[in-house]
Design a protein around this motif. Structure first.
Motif, PDB file in Angstrom:
ATOM      1  N   UNK A   1       0.792  -1.227   0.000  1.00 43.66           N
ATOM      2  CA  UNK A   1       0.000   0.000   0.000  1.00 43.66           C
ATOM      3  C   UNK A   1       0.817   1.267   0.000  1.00 43.66           C
ATOM      4  N   UNK A   2       2.127   1.137   0.087  1.00 48.44           N
ATOM      5  CA  UNK A   2       2.981   2.318   0.081  1.00 48.44           C
ATOM      6  C   UNK A   2       3.464   2.580  -1.341  1.00 48.44           C
ATOM      7  N   UNK A   3       3.855   3.806  -1.608  1.00 44.85           N
ATOM      8  CA  UNK A   3       4.253   4.171  -2.963  1.00 44.85           C
ATOM      9  C   UNK A   3       5.495   3.405  -3.387  1.00 44.85           C
ATOM     10  N   UNK A   4       5.489   2.936  -4.622  1.00 45.59           N
ATOM     11  CA  UNK A   4       6.624   2.209  -5.163  1.00 45.59           C
ATOM     12  C   UNK A   4       7.730   3.185  -5.517  1.00 45.59           C
ATOM     13  N   UNK A   5       8.961   2.759  -5.265  1.00 51.27           N
ATOM     14  CA  UNK A   5      10.106   3.593  -5.588  1.00 51.27           C
ATOM     15  C   UNK A   5      10.158   3.837  -7.089  1.00 51.27           C
ATOM     16  N   UNK A   6      10.078   5.113  -7.490  1.00 57.11           N
ATOM     17  CA  UNK A   6      10.098   5.485  -8.907  1.00 57.11           C
ATOM     18  C   UNK A   6      11.272   6.438  -9.127  1.00 57.11           C
ATOM     19  N   UNK A   7      12.133   6.083 -10.068  1.00 57.55           N
ATOM     20  CA  UNK A   7      13.262   6.936 -10.414  1.00 57.55           C
ATOM     21  C   UNK A   7      13.003   7.523 -11.790  1.00 57.55           C
ATOM     22  N   UNK A   8      13.170   8.825 -11.920  1.00 55.02           N
ATOM     23  CA  UNK A   8      12.914   9.440 -13.215  1.00 55.02           C
ATOM     24  C   UNK A   8      13.944  10.527 -13.504  1.00 55.02           C
ATOM     25  N   UNK A   9      14.153  10.739 -14.800  1.00 50.48           N
ATOM     26  CA  UNK A   9      15.056  11.795 -15.281  1.00 50.48           C
ATOM     27  C   UNK A   9      16.416  11.750 -14.607  1.00 50.48           C
ATOM     28  N   UNK A  10      16.990  10.551 -14.561  1.00 42.74           N
ATOM     29  CA  UNK A  10      18.302  10.339 -13.946  1.00 42.74           C
ATOM     30  C   UNK A  10      19.203   9.620 -14.940  1.00 42.74           C
ATOM     31  N   UNK A  11      20.409  10.120 -15.119  1.00 41.01           N
ATOM     32  CA  UNK A  11      21.345   9.497 -16.049  1.00 41.01           C
ATOM     33  C   UNK A  11      21.703   8.087 -15.582  1.00 41.01           C
ATOM     34  N   UNK A  12      21.962   7.207 -16.530  1.00 41.26           N
ATOM     35  CA  UNK A  12      22.385   5.860 -16.176  1.00 41.26           C
ATOM     36  C   UNK A  12      21.996   4.842 -17.223  1.00 41.26           C
ATOM     37  N   UNK A  13      22.406   3.598 -16.965  1.00 44.05           N
ATOM     38  CA  UNK A  13      22.117   2.455 -17.820  1.00 44.05           C
ATOM     39  C   UNK A  13      21.197   1.521 -17.054  1.00 44.05           C
ATOM     40  N   UNK A  14      20.030   1.226 -17.603  1.00 44.22           N
ATOM     41  CA  UNK A  14      18.975   0.552 -16.857  1.00 44.22           C
ATOM     42  C   UNK A  14      18.684  -0.841 -17.432  1.00 44.22           C
ATOM     43  N   UNK A  15      18.636  -1.834 -16.533  1.00 42.66           N
ATOM     44  CA  UNK A  15      18.350  -3.227 -16.881  1.00 42.66           C
ATOM     45  C   UNK A  15      17.264  -3.763 -15.949  1.00 42.66           C
ATOM     46  N   UNK A  16      16.601  -4.851 -16.364  1.00 42.22           N
ATOM     47  CA  UNK A  16      15.727  -5.533 -15.418  1.00 42.22           C
ATOM     48  C   UNK A  16      16.479  -6.724 -14.831  1.00 42.22           C
ATOM     49  N   UNK A  17      15.852  -7.457 -13.908  1.00 46.54           N
ATOM     50  CA  UNK A  17      16.528  -8.530 -13.185  1.00 46.54           C
ATOM     51  C   UNK A  17      16.852  -9.727 -14.075  1.00 46.54           C
TER      52      UNK A  17
END
Length: 365
Positions: free
Chosen positions: A171-187
């Motif tokens: 019920x708590x807000x999910x951690x959301x990262x936006x407009x941040x430099x980097x290389x993003x992958x899933x698990x």
């Protein structure tokens, strides 16, 4: 759940809820009026708050984790005014083939509630997964048919009409990262995006996250890894290069094991192998199109997050020399290779081992 002014009962199907919510468990039947149903809400996929396929015990349930309800009688629960839920609705006569009961998505004690919240927070997808098991208690007829929306779960086991598990979040807000430099992958090692030109973060940062958000440059549940992009790709290429992929044997757990070994031992001759060089020469998108390369990325992510160590603590990794170890002799060398079989830590089926050994011997002659 919404109710109209004439208090007609509505049962809109939901696929997810928050920990602590009150929900209605609803069973729709035919020709079972007056019969008792026993329903268990069971743990799906893997152990979370109960062992897989075992009932989860919610507040005010039977200690065995079951809910017993009678078809056509609704529930014995009372509303805030003490009136029976079923009798207050104008369309009660149309609910004779339904059974339902309201309950809270929480355990009995506050301490357990906090434990469940921690379990959700520590899980990869920040959710609990459940399914439902149903039985007819009163003289169950052999001809009873269970109409199941998710055949994969078994004849008396149900998910929902979409064939997916019921989800509970905290019920708590999910951690959301936006407009941040980097290389993003899933698990799973899938490349999601490279973000540049933003004020926050560095182009060399590496993140693993659950998924991309709906908005551009937005990522759900992002975690920054303690590495740089070049080191990340270099280490993943080493695991790929030292694996048996060159011999047409693709084993996810072998690649994961090698990645864990090289977190402890930085000496890796495979970093200069042809396959490791090929890995590094491809783009992120190209690597994501090859399953073994995705395993190498996912294995490096797993190692950086101190995930499951499939090498069982090995500090060195050996490849071709293992195929030359005589099965009936306890020796340390065959004159060409030093045997280090005790540090290998990798399980492989007899069939795959025979294929792998044959390929190695052909290429080493």
């Amino acid at each position: 759940m919404r109710e109209s002014q004439n208090k007609k009962k509505r049962f809109p199907e939901i696929h997810k809820a928050n920990l602590g919510d009150e929900i209605f468990l609803v069973a729709r039947t035919e020709n079972l009026i007056g019969k008792k149903l026993k329903i268990e809400i069971r743990q799906a996929k893997e152990r979370q708050i109960a062992d897989k396929d075992r009932p989860v015990i919610f507040k005010n349930q039977d200690r065995s984790g079951s809910i017993t309800i009678t078809v056509g009688k609704g529930t014995k629960d009372k509303d805030e005014n003490g009136q029976d839920y079923f009798s207050k609705y104008a369309n009660a006569n149309k609910l004779e083939n339904f059974a339902w009961k309201s309950f809270l998505l929480r355990p009995e004690s506050d301490n357990e509630f906090e434990q469940w919240k921690r379990t959700i927070e520590d899980s990869r997808e920040k959710k609990l997964y459940l399914y439902f098991h149903a039985e007819v208690l009163d003289e169950q007829d052999r001809d009873t048919i269970f109409i199941n929306g998710d055949k994969s779960e078994g004849i008396q086991n149900f998910s929902n009409s979409e064939g997916t598990y019921f989800e509970i979040s905290d019920g708590e807000s999910t951690n959301v990262l936006e407009n941040t430099n980097g290389n993003f992958y899933d698990y799973d090692g899938l490349f999601l995006s490279k973000v540049t030109g933003k004020k926050n973060g560095l182009n060399t940062d590496v993140y693993v996250c659950e998924e991309k958000g709906d908005r551009e440059n937005t990522f759900i549940g992002a975690k920054k890894l303690n590495t740089t992009y070049s080191a990340f790709i270099n280490h993943a290429s080493t695991a790929y290069g030292e694996s048996s992929v060159a011999y047409n044997v693709v084993d996810k757990y072998e690649i994961f094991a090698i990645a864990s070994v090289h977190k402890r031992n930085k000496v890796a001759y495979g970093v200069n192998s042809d396959f490791a060089v090929k890995f590094r020469n491809l783009t992120d998108v190209q690597r994501s199109q090859k399953i073994a390369m995705k395993y190498a990325i996912a294995g490096e992510i797993n190692a950086l997050l101190d995930g499951t160590d499939y090498s069982n603590g090995a500090k060195q990794w050996d490849g071709a020399e293992q195929t030359h170890l005589p099965v009936d002799k306890d020796i340390s060398s065959n004159g060409r290779f030093m045997f280090k079989v005790n540090v290998m830590g990798w399980d492989i089926t007899d069939e795959l081992y025979s294929s792998w050994k044959k390929l190695f011997q052909i290429n080493l002659e």
